[in-house]
Design an enzyme around this catalytic site. Structure first.
Site, mmCIF file in Angstrom:
data_model
loop_
_atom_site.group_PDB
_atom_site.id
_atom_site.type_symbol
_atom_site.label_atom_id
_atom_site.label_comp_id
_atom_site.label_asym_id
_atom_site.label_seq_id
_atom_site.Cartn_x
_atom_site.Cartn_y
_atom_site.Cartn_z
ATOM 1 N N ASP A 84 0.837 -1.202 0.000
ATOM 2 C CA ASP A 84 0.000 0.000 0.000
ATOM 3 C C ASP A 84 0.873 1.254 0.000
ATOM 4 O O ASP A 84 0.586 2.225 0.697
ATOM 5 C CB ASP A 84 -0.920 -0.012 1.227
ATOM 6 C CG ASP A 84 -2.024 1.041 1.132
ATOM 7 O OD1 ASP A 84 -2.380 1.420 0.010
ATOM 8 O OD2 ASP A 84 -2.501 1.482 2.191
ATOM 9 N N CYS A 136 -20.911 -12.980 -4.570
ATOM 10 C CA CYS A 136 -21.760 -12.124 -3.725
ATOM 11 C C CYS A 136 -23.243 -12.374 -3.995
ATOM 12 O O CYS A 136 -24.078 -12.182 -3.097
ATOM 13 C CB CYS A 136 -21.435 -10.655 -3.962
ATOM 14 S SG CYS A 136 -19.946 -10.079 -3.115
ATOM 15 N N CYS A 186 -26.840 -10.879 -2.320
ATOM 16 C CA CYS A 186 -26.639 -10.362 -0.959
ATOM 17 C C CYS A 186 -26.343 -8.866 -0.993
ATOM 18 O O CYS A 186 -25.553 -8.387 -1.800
ATOM 19 C CB CYS A 186 -25.488 -11.104 -0.283
ATOM 20 S SG CYS A 186 -25.120 -10.537 1.390
ATOM 21 N N CYS A 190 -23.930 -0.390 6.317
ATOM 22 C CA CYS A 190 -23.004 0.750 6.364
ATOM 23 C C CYS A 190 -23.640 1.920 7.126
ATOM 24 O O CYS A 190 -24.680 2.442 6.716
ATOM 25 C CB CYS A 190 -22.627 1.189 4.952
ATOM 26 S SG CYS A 190 -21.496 2.605 4.937
ATOM 27 N N CYS A 205 -17.407 7.624 3.975
ATOM 28 C CA CYS A 205 -16.887 6.395 4.596
ATOM 29 C C CYS A 205 -16.209 6.712 5.929
ATOM 30 O O CYS A 205 -15.348 7.597 6.021
ATOM 31 C CB CYS A 205 -15.901 5.722 3.645
ATOM 32 S SG CYS A 205 -15.148 4.226 4.324
ATOM 33 N N CYS A 231 -13.453 1.364 10.374
ATOM 34 C CA CYS A 231 -14.759 0.730 10.558
ATOM 35 C C CYS A 231 -14.717 -0.670 9.943
ATOM 36 O O CYS A 231 -14.234 -0.843 8.827
ATOM 37 C CB CYS A 231 -15.841 1.576 9.890
ATOM 38 S SG CYS A 231 -17.521 0.908 10.024
ATOM 39 N N CYS A 273 -20.629 -9.507 6.610
ATOM 40 C CA CYS A 273 -20.491 -10.321 5.401
ATOM 41 C C CYS A 273 -20.526 -11.809 5.732
ATOM 42 O O CYS A 273 -19.740 -12.291 6.555
ATOM 43 C CB CYS A 273 -19.181 -9.986 4.697
ATOM 44 S SG CYS A 273 -18.857 -10.991 3.226
#
Length: 363
Positions: A148, A202, A205, A212, A228, A255, A262
């Site tokens: 990163d 996914c 779903c 969120c 966010c 967060c 999930c």
């Protein structure tokens, strides 16, 4: 006569398939949870980023609009790159309850990846070790580790090589390991066979979109950073919009909600890496505990930690919001008032808001 050393196998003549299998085994031995070989090509991701930038979802992270050519073509970033070794490190130290977001309103919640040592250093160190082990086997080759730390479509590279698929929350998901992991890359001049992408799972779903707190996932696979909580509490240094303060709750650094809910994270694995173990009680301190920190304490307790990224004043801004959202407590009001003048004007704005919120709850 000197003892004979282990013979080096030239890169050009080593069986690429066998070398690839050996590299993956070495990566797992170093504590990486997975290792795939990616083609140095991320052109397909460029259109998605350009749409993201066009909508302004990058907020003030202007660096996302820079070096687009290098993002799309990793060989421009590191000339001579022929293959990219993508790895992941799991970071959970305890298994969360499936599809459950804990409710502990007086606790200061820090994202799970950030409770221990800064993973960037751990990742780069192990990638350098992996590179050295490969060099001992094949001889000299060009390599450069990343965690990163450069304009790289790291998620796209890993996804295209089968490490998982991008979930609707925009994070990478692995079918047998969930999403609680971080990524790293080793750019190399090695000719290695590329791994192939996996399928997406996914389905219909929408749990991450629904959970969120700030509705930052504006549509499947599209995140508005300006909403966010991870962006607001880590990257953003200004006054947090008032309409987002209540939804932030007691999350003071990052967060995890979209991951906790999930269903694929029922398969999340625990990390064997000691560096991810919480330090200084960061997994259990209350908001008032954090509020007692002066700058020296912050610097001491965040040495070698991702929390340093916020800076002291922004961190206390986040704690002040958490205290405003906490259940009414006269001690919270006293502590906010007592320390108001010790902070800068931005923090004071949030202290005043927190005091107002506490007083509104007073019966």
């Amino acid at each position: 006569m000197a003892a004979a050393s282990s013979p080096l196998i030239p890169t050009q003549t080593d069986d690429p398939v066998a070398l690839k299998a050996w590299i993956k085994a070495e990566a797992l031995a170093l504590g990486f949870a997975d290792c795939v070989i990616a083609k140095p090509d991320a052109q397909a991701e460029l259109a998605r980023l350009e749409e993201y930038l066009k909508r302004g979802y990058q907020a003030d992270m202007h660096f996302l609009g820079e070096n687009l050519e290098k993002r799309a073509n990793p060989a421009l970033l590191v000339p001579g790159t022929k293959s990219i070794i993508c790895v992941r490190m799991d970071y959970l130290v305890e298994t969360p309850k499936p599809r459950h977001v804990p409710d502990a309103p007086n606790q200061g919640i820090i994202a799970r990846y950030a409770r221990g040592r800064d993973y960037h250093k751990t990742m780069r160190g192990r990638l350098k070790t992996l590179s050295q082990r490969i060099r001992e086997r094949v001889g000299e080759f060009e390599s450069r580790p990343f965690a990163d730390s450069a304009p790289i479509f790291e998620k796209s590279l890993a996804e295209n090589a089968g490490m998982g698929w991008t979930g609707k929350h925009t994070l990478l998901i692995h079918k047998k390991s969930g999403s609680f992991f971080v990524l790293g890359e080793l750019f190399t001049s090695l000719d290695l066979p590329f791994d192939q992408p996996t399928s997406k799972h996914c389905g219909s779903c929408s749990a991450c979109l629904d959970i969120c707190p700030t509705q930052a996932i504006v549509e499947p696979y599209m995140l508005d950073a300006s909403k966010c909580i991870a962006y607001l509490t880590i990257e953003y240094k200004g006054i947090i919009p008032e309409n987002l303060r209540r939804p932030i709750g007691n999350r003071i650094f990052g967060c995890d909600d979209c991951q906790l809910i999930c269903p694929w994270n029922s398969f999340a694995k625990l990390t064997p890496i000691e560096d991810f173990q919480p330090r200084h009680g960061l997994d259990r301190l209350t908001l008032l505990d954090f509020w007692q920190w002066d700058e020296a304490t912050f610097l001491s307790h965040t040495e070698g930690s991702p929390l340093r990224r916020t800076g002291y004043q922004s961190f206390m801004r986040n704690v002040a919001i958490g205290l405003g959202n906490a259940p009414f407590n006269l001690d919270i009001i006293k502590q906010l008032q007592a320390k108001r003048e010790q902070h800068d004007e931005i923090v004071q704005v949030h202290i005043d808001w927190a005091l107002e919120q506490q007083q509104l709850k007073q019966v």
